[in-house]
Design a protein around this motif. Sequence first.
Motif, PDB file in Angstrom:
ATOM      1  N   VAL A  37      77.843 122.441  49.483  1.00  0.00           N
ATOM      2  CA  VAL A  37      78.052 123.741  50.111  1.00  0.00           C
ATOM      3  C   VAL A  37      77.744 123.635  51.604  1.00  0.00           C
ATOM      4  CG1 VAL A  37      75.682 124.544  49.672  1.00  0.00           C
ATOM      5  CG2 VAL A  37      77.528 126.195  49.858  1.00  0.00           C
ATOM      6  N   GLU A  38      78.425 124.463  52.377  1.00  0.00           N
ATOM      7  CA  GLU A  38      78.142 124.590  53.799  1.00  0.00           C
ATOM      8  C   GLU A  38      77.358 125.876  53.983  1.00  0.00           C
ATOM      9  OE1 GLU A  38      80.918 123.644  57.394  1.00  0.00           O
ATOM     10  OE2 GLU A  38      81.322 125.702  56.762  1.00  0.00           O
ATOM     11  N   LEU A  39      76.172 125.775  54.580  1.00  0.00           N
ATOM     12  CA  LEU A  39      75.328 126.945  54.814  1.00  0.00           C
ATOM     13  C   LEU A  39      75.493 127.393  56.263  1.00  0.00           C
ATOM     14  CD1 LEU A  39      72.009 125.843  53.056  1.00  0.00           C
ATOM     15  CD2 LEU A  39      73.914 127.153  52.106  1.00  0.00           C
ATOM     16  N   LEU A  40      75.881 128.625  56.457  1.00  0.00           N
ATOM     17  CA  LEU A  40      76.043 129.184  57.790  1.00  0.00           C
ATOM     18  C   LEU A  40      74.758 129.925  58.137  1.00  0.00           C
ATOM     19  CD1 LEU A  40      79.693 130.503  57.384  1.00  0.00           C
ATOM     20  CD2 LEU A  40      78.910 128.249  58.153  1.00  0.00           C
ATOM     21  N   SER A  41      74.031 129.399  59.091  1.00  0.00           N
ATOM     22  CA  SER A  41      72.684 129.867  59.372  1.00  0.00           C
ATOM     23  C   SER A  41      72.571 130.451  60.770  1.00  0.00           C
ATOM     24  CB  SER A  41      71.712 128.679  59.235  1.00  0.00           C
ATOM     25  OG  SER A  41      70.421 129.048  59.639  1.00  0.00           O
ATOM     26  N   SER A  42      71.723 131.453  60.900  1.00  0.00           N
ATOM     27  CA  SER A  42      71.431 132.005  62.224  1.00  0.00           C
ATOM     28  C   SER A  42      70.418 131.136  62.971  1.00  0.00           C
ATOM     29  CB  SER A  42      70.913 133.441  62.100  1.00  0.00           C
ATOM     30  OG  SER A  42      69.699 133.463  61.376  1.00  0.00           O
ATOM     31  N   ALA A  87      75.726 134.661  63.824  1.00  0.00           N
ATOM     32  CA  ALA A  87      75.128 135.963  63.546  1.00  0.00           C
ATOM     33  C   ALA A  87      74.945 136.096  62.047  1.00  0.00           C
ATOM     34  CB  ALA A  87      76.024 137.079  64.076  1.00  0.00           C
ATOM     35  N   ARG A  88      73.937 136.832  61.662  1.00  0.00           N
ATOM     36  CA  ARG A  88      73.680 137.033  60.244  1.00  0.00           C
ATOM     37  C   ARG A  88      74.879 137.716  59.602  1.00  0.00           C
ATOM     38  NH1 ARG A  88      68.000 139.355  58.008  1.00  0.00           N
ATOM     39  NH2 ARG A  88      68.494 139.219  55.809  1.00  0.00           N
ATOM     40  N   GLY A  89      75.347 137.181  58.487  1.00  0.00           N
ATOM     41  CA  GLY A  89      76.538 137.682  57.825  1.00  0.00           C
ATOM     42  C   GLY A  89      76.307 138.982  57.088  1.00  0.00           C
ATOM     43  N   ARG A  90      77.398 139.545  56.639  1.00  0.00           N
ATOM     44  CA  ARG A  90      77.365 140.760  55.831  1.00  0.00           C
ATOM     45  C   ARG A  90      77.899 140.429  54.446  1.00  0.00           C
ATOM     46  NH1 ARG A  90      81.058 144.798  58.255  1.00  0.00           N
ATOM     47  NH2 ARG A  90      82.253 142.950  58.683  1.00  0.00           N
ATOM     48  N   ASP A  91      77.350 141.080  53.440  1.00  0.00           N
ATOM     49  CA  ASP A  91      77.858 140.903  52.084  1.00  0.00           C
ATOM     50  C   ASP A  91      79.232 141.543  51.981  1.00  0.00           C
ATOM     51  OD1 ASP A  91      75.509 139.691  51.380  1.00  0.00           O
ATOM     52  OD2 ASP A  91      74.621 141.482  50.493  1.00  0.00           O
ATOM     53  N   GLY A  92      80.094 140.949  51.201  1.00  0.00           N
ATOM     54  CA  GLY A  92      81.407 141.532  50.969  1.00  0.00           C
ATOM     55  C   GLY A  92      82.379 140.496  50.454  1.00  0.00           C
ATOM     56  N   VAL A  93      83.606 140.913  50.263  1.00  0.00           N
ATOM     57  CA  VAL A  93      84.659 140.040  49.784  1.00  0.00           C
ATOM     58  C   VAL A  93      84.856 138.905  50.778  1.00  0.00           C
ATOM     59  CG1 VAL A  93      87.111 139.919  49.233  1.00  0.00           C
ATOM     60  CG2 VAL A  93      85.767 141.910  48.534  1.00  0.00           C
ATOM     61  N   GLY A  94      85.013 137.690  50.263  1.00  0.00           N
ATOM     62  CA  GLY A  94      85.250 136.543  51.127  1.00  0.00           C
ATOM     63  C   GLY A  94      83.982 135.874  51.622  1.00  0.00           C
ATOM     64  N   MET A 137      64.645 134.222  47.618  1.00  0.00           N
ATOM     65  CA  MET A 137      63.925 134.187  48.899  1.00  0.00           C
ATOM     66  C   MET A 137      64.933 133.915  50.007  1.00  0.00           C
ATOM     67  SD  MET A 137      62.123 130.501  49.386  1.00  0.00           S
ATOM     68  CE  MET A 137      62.907 129.737  50.775  1.00  0.00           C
ATOM     69  N   ARG A 138      64.620 134.379  51.193  1.00  0.00           N
ATOM     70  CA  ARG A 138      65.400 134.011  52.375  1.00  0.00           C
ATOM     71  C   ARG A 138      64.623 132.904  53.069  1.00  0.00           C
ATOM     72  NH1 ARG A 138      69.923 136.663  53.127  1.00  0.00           N
ATOM     73  NH2 ARG A 138      70.022 138.766  52.332  1.00  0.00           N
ATOM     74  N   GLU A 139      65.331 131.813  53.351  1.00  0.00           N
ATOM     75  CA  GLU A 139      64.664 130.723  54.058  1.00  0.00           C
ATOM     76  C   GLU A 139      64.607 131.079  55.545  1.00  0.00           C
ATOM     77  OE1 GLU A 139      66.543 128.442  56.182  1.00  0.00           O
ATOM     78  OE2 GLU A 139      68.090 129.923  55.886  1.00  0.00           O
ATOM     79  N   LYS A 140      64.061 130.198  56.357  1.00  0.00           N
ATOM     80  CA  LYS A 140      63.775 130.507  57.767  1.00  0.00           C
ATOM     81  C   LYS A 140      65.006 130.800  58.613  1.00  0.00           C
ATOM     82  CE  LYS A 140      59.652 127.703  57.438  1.00  0.00           C
ATOM     83  NZ  LYS A 140      59.051 126.406  57.753  1.00  0.00           N
ATOM     84  N   GLY A 141      66.184 130.359  58.171  1.00  0.00           N
ATOM     85  CA  GLY A 141      67.426 130.665  58.879  1.00  0.00           C
ATOM     86  C   GLY A 141      68.160 131.838  58.265  1.00  0.00           C
ATOM     87  N   HIS A 142      67.517 132.556  57.339  1.00  0.00           N
ATOM     88  CA  HIS A 142      68.017 133.773  56.706  1.00  0.00           C
ATOM     89  C   HIS A 142      69.067 133.542  55.620  1.00  0.00           C
ATOM     90  CE1 HIS A 142      65.660 135.826  59.673  1.00  0.00           C
ATOM     91  NE2 HIS A 142      66.334 135.218  60.629  1.00  0.00           N
TER      92      HIS A 142
END
Length: 189
Positions: A37-42, A87-94, A137-142
């Motif tokens: 997986v690719e994690l998109l982090s702030s 930027a911190r993402g939003r929940d939603g489709v996609g 839990m949210r890790e340090k990069g959210h």
Amino acid sequence: MFGNRGIIFEDHHTLRLAIVETDEENNDSDILGFYGVELLSSQPEATRDTLRDQLGLEELEATLEFFHLETVGEQRHHIIIPKEALARGRDGVGTVHHVAWSMEDDLKQQEWREYLQDEGFHVTDVKDRNYFKAMYMREKGHVLLEYATDGPDFAVDEPLDALGQKLMLPEQYESQREEIEKTLPKVEL
């Protein structure tokens, strides 16, 4: 893709996906599971630090563009963290809501809960999801991480040979069945 051939594409919600060839012996048409997986982090460095230092992943490579880590154990899943802070993402489709880690049982999950709390993370109470128990839990990069038990599994409310033939809902969602069913695409069996 890190020494393996692959095809990168987007789904109809523009979520980036890839099919990756591995060295494992299989039928040429088999898809075996998740490569990673690719994690998109702030905060990409903080995310890398959490995965490496607290969760025990092995850092394989760091380039100008990304951190590349690998899980331990038999599966050896790959985790890619782009170094560009987003930027911190939003929940939603996609979007992908969270990444789940497998815990063999309740005892192992409780050990991890205590460890993560001792490391300074806020960990939710354990939630009974009918098919497994989960904590978050949210890790340090959210990035949201789930720690889920392997069982009891999906055969708790229907026979194994009938799995997937009808929509099964946890008890707390049964009152919303009609509304939920209206939103689902039709599937031909």
